[in-house]
Design an enzyme around this catalytic site. Structure first.
Site, PDB file in Angstrom:
ATOM      1  N   LYS A 156      21.655  13.936  43.522  1.00  0.00           N
ATOM      2  CA  LYS A 156      22.530  14.241  42.376  1.00  0.00           C
ATOM      3  C   LYS A 156      23.446  15.407  42.744  1.00  0.00           C
ATOM      4  O   LYS A 156      22.994  16.390  43.364  1.00  0.00           O
ATOM      5  CB  LYS A 156      21.656  14.599  41.169  1.00  0.00           C
ATOM      6  CG  LYS A 156      22.433  14.808  39.866  1.00  0.00           C
ATOM      7  CD  LYS A 156      21.471  15.092  38.707  1.00  0.00           C
ATOM      8  CE  LYS A 156      22.169  15.244  37.377  1.00  0.00           C
ATOM      9  NZ  LYS A 156      21.249  15.522  36.261  1.00  0.00           N
ATOM     10  N   SER A 193      21.836  12.495  32.277  1.00  0.00           N
ATOM     11  CA  SER A 193      23.015  12.759  33.067  1.00  0.00           C
ATOM     12  C   SER A 193      22.949  12.281  34.513  1.00  0.00           C
ATOM     13  O   SER A 193      23.979  12.161  35.174  1.00  0.00           O
ATOM     14  CB  SER A 193      23.279  14.270  33.074  1.00  0.00           C
ATOM     15  OG  SER A 193      22.203  14.961  33.679  1.00  0.00           O
ATOM     16  N   SER A 229      17.199  13.839  31.527  1.00  0.00           N
ATOM     17  CA  SER A 229      18.213  13.268  32.427  1.00  0.00           C
ATOM     18  C   SER A 229      17.694  12.533  33.646  1.00  0.00           C
ATOM     19  O   SER A 229      18.486  11.936  34.372  1.00  0.00           O
ATOM     20  CB  SER A 229      19.179  14.352  32.885  1.00  0.00           C
ATOM     21  OG  SER A 229      20.137  14.552  31.892  1.00  0.00           O
TER      22      SER A 229
HETATM   23  N1  GLN Z   1      21.129  14.526  27.433  1.00  0.00           N
HETATM   24  C1  GLN Z   1      20.646  15.871  27.352  1.00  0.00           C
HETATM   25  C2  GLN Z   1      21.798  16.825  27.235  1.00  0.00           C
HETATM   26  O1  GLN Z   1      22.879  16.371  27.128  1.00  0.00           O
HETATM   27  C3  GLN Z   1      19.783  16.182  28.554  1.00  0.00           C
HETATM   28  C4  GLN Z   1      20.558  16.473  29.766  1.00  0.00           C
HETATM   29  C5  GLN Z   1      19.699  16.750  30.972  1.00  0.00           C
HETATM   30  O2  GLN Z   1      18.500  16.504  30.968  1.00  0.00           O
HETATM   31  N2  GLN Z   1      20.329  17.304  31.986  1.00  0.00           N
HETATM   32  O3  GLN Z   1      21.646  18.009  27.229  1.00  0.00           O
END
Ligand code: GLN
Length: 480
Positions: free
Chosen positions: A79, A154, A178
């Site tokens: 990532k 994400s 994410s």
């Molecule tokens: N979807 C969540 C957010 O927008 C989690 C994001 C993540 O785990 N990086 O904060």
């Protein structure tokens, strides 16, 4: 050749036994990348020459009988919020476009010390803020199972890469879901380890008290193999746990004898009929195979989403202050320093990142600090104590990973609250710092994958792996 694709452990074994070379494996995956990546937009940086030269070097060592690492010759995707010397690291943001880290994250060092081969960097929601990978400055990533749907986020690029056979393994980061949510949307395994088990050194911070790096894989065994390499104390990360840890691969292929499994009562009201049915099917499989399944109550869990959306933006607003046009990446000129910083941040950050910075700054502002940040810290503590009580009676908890299967592009883009709700079942483990895994289980009514999430207490990552590997086996034997 194709039988060597898919499982990481088989690939490693076959390279070691010289049934196939790492060069053949890497080339095969690059063929897939060349065929599919343009459409999927899973990788946003790649280096085939570098990957092939590393593969050659590993093959030579194997042919000469010299020692090689545990992951020798295995291609991996990373990532793009994890620092890599060999690739730029952008966080999916204009503000870091062309930024080249001067060092490798600890996880990169651990993987490459074991002779894994980093093939490239995967797309993400900008600074890991989002649930669909639609918030990337490099454009969205698609779900390989249905190109009209999101891969989740994400870490959507990493999930897509593993599902589409662009790499057998990828790393992601999980602050509120994410890793697990995109793993569920793409029908693969994704795990968030206990906070502090895997070093965050070199992971560009979103919300430091919640962020954790973890693997995406096709199987629980592959996931455990990677966790065994990346987990462990790192003096460079002050939150890293200096403890003796389990060897996670030892917990595969065990049974459920004496295992107590909980279902969270408070989640019932969020379950759509098809998701609820799917959860019950998993619970029945466990109950019919030796586990005791019961309902438990976590009275404060209903506040998790609101708690998270104060704590995560508060930490993000502070962490992202470093992107000021002086120290990293983009600089947009201005008449003076203040104007330069304003111009840089205005042009460099996308709308979701700006929303989080505004939310976080507001929550931390004097006058509101106690009401928002203070209250959310109290609720976080209350949730942790709810979990503590629950784990006196059960070993693991199971939930659906997400309230629905993958959704269409654009479906939640205009309504941030709807987007935030995607993580309702994953966020509590981040707030508590506990381990959790998502494994593919069942389908929604549009034939897209659903996931079952397995949670456990801090440092019970081995229990999570054990129960996940059993569910994977029961699923393959019993569910069509
Ligand atoms: N979807 C969540 C957010 O927008 C989690 C994001 C993540 O785990 N990086 O904060």
């Amino acid at each position: 050749m194709s039988e060597f694709l898919y499982n990481a452990v088989d690939i490693i074994e076959n390279i070691k036994n010289q049934k196939v070379t790492s060069k053949q494996i890497v080339s095969k995956y690059f063929d897939n990348i060349e065929n599919k990546n343009k459409e999927l937009n899973s990788f946003i940086a790649l280096n085939k020459d570098l990957a092939l030269s590393k593969a050659n070097e590993i093959d030579e060592r194997i042919q000469k009988g010299k020692p090689v690492g545990k992951l020798a010759g295995l291609p991996i995707g990373i990532k793009d919020n994890i620092c890599t010397e060999d690739f730029e690291t952008t966080c999916g943001s204009k503000i870091l476009k062309n930024w080249h880290p001067p060092y490798n994250a600890t996880v990169i060092k651990r993987l490459t010390n074991e002779d894994a081969i980093i093939v490239g960097k995967t797309n993400l929601d900008e600074f890991a803020m989002g649930s669909s990978t639609e918030h990337s400055a490099f454009g969205p990533t698609k779900n390989p199972l249905d190109l009209t749907k999101v891969p989740g986020g994400s870490s959507g690029g990493s999930a897509c890469a593993v599902k589409a056979d662009l790499v057998p393994i990828a790393l992601g980061s999980d602050t509120g879901g994410s890793i697990r949510q995109p793993a569920s949307f793409c029908g693969i395994v994704g795990m968030k380890p206990t906070y502090g088990l895997v070093s965050r050194f070199g992971l560009i911070a979103f919300a430091s008290s919640l962020d954790q790096i973890g693997p995406f894989a096709n199987t629980v065994k592959d996931c455990a193999t990677i966790l065994d390499v990346i987990a462990g104390y790192d003096p460079a990360d002050s939150t890293s746990l200096d403890i003796k840890r389990d060897n996670f691969s030892d917990f595969l292929d065990r049974d459920l004898k004496g295992m107590k499994i909980g279902l969270i009562k408070e989640f019932n009201e969020y379950l759509d009929p098809e998701v609820s049915q799917n959860l019950n099917l998993a619970a029945d499989l466990f109950a019919n195979n030796g586990a005791a399944v019961s309902e438990i109550s976590l009275p404060h869990i209903k506040y998790s989403l609101s708690t998270y959306y104060l704590i995560a933006p508060a930490e993000a607003s502070s962490n992202l202050a470093r992107f000021d046009g002086v120290r990293y990446g983009l600089r947009v000129a201005g008449k003076n320093v203040d104007e330069m910083m304003i111009n840089t941040r205005t042009q460099g950050f996308g709308p979701e990142v700006k929303r989080r910075i505004m939310l976080g700054t507001y929550a931390l502002s004097s006058g509101y600090y106690d009401a928002y940040y203070g209250t959310s810290q109290k609720l976080r503590t209350a949730l942790i104590s709810d979990f503590k009580k629950a784990y006196e009676n059960v070993d693991v908890i199971i939930t659906p990973t997400t309230p629905t299967g993958a959704f269409k592009f654009g479906a939640k883009l205009e309504d941030p609250l709807q987007m935030y709700l995607s993580d309702i079942f994953t966020i509590p483990s981040n707030l508590a710092g506990h381990p959790a895994i998502s494994i593919p289980f069942g389908k929604d009514d549009e034939n897209m994958p659903l996931g079952i999430q397995i949670l456990s207490n801090a440092l019970d990552d081995s229990k999570v792996i054990q129960v996940a590997s059993i569910l994977e086996k029961l699923r393959d034997e019993n569910v069509t």
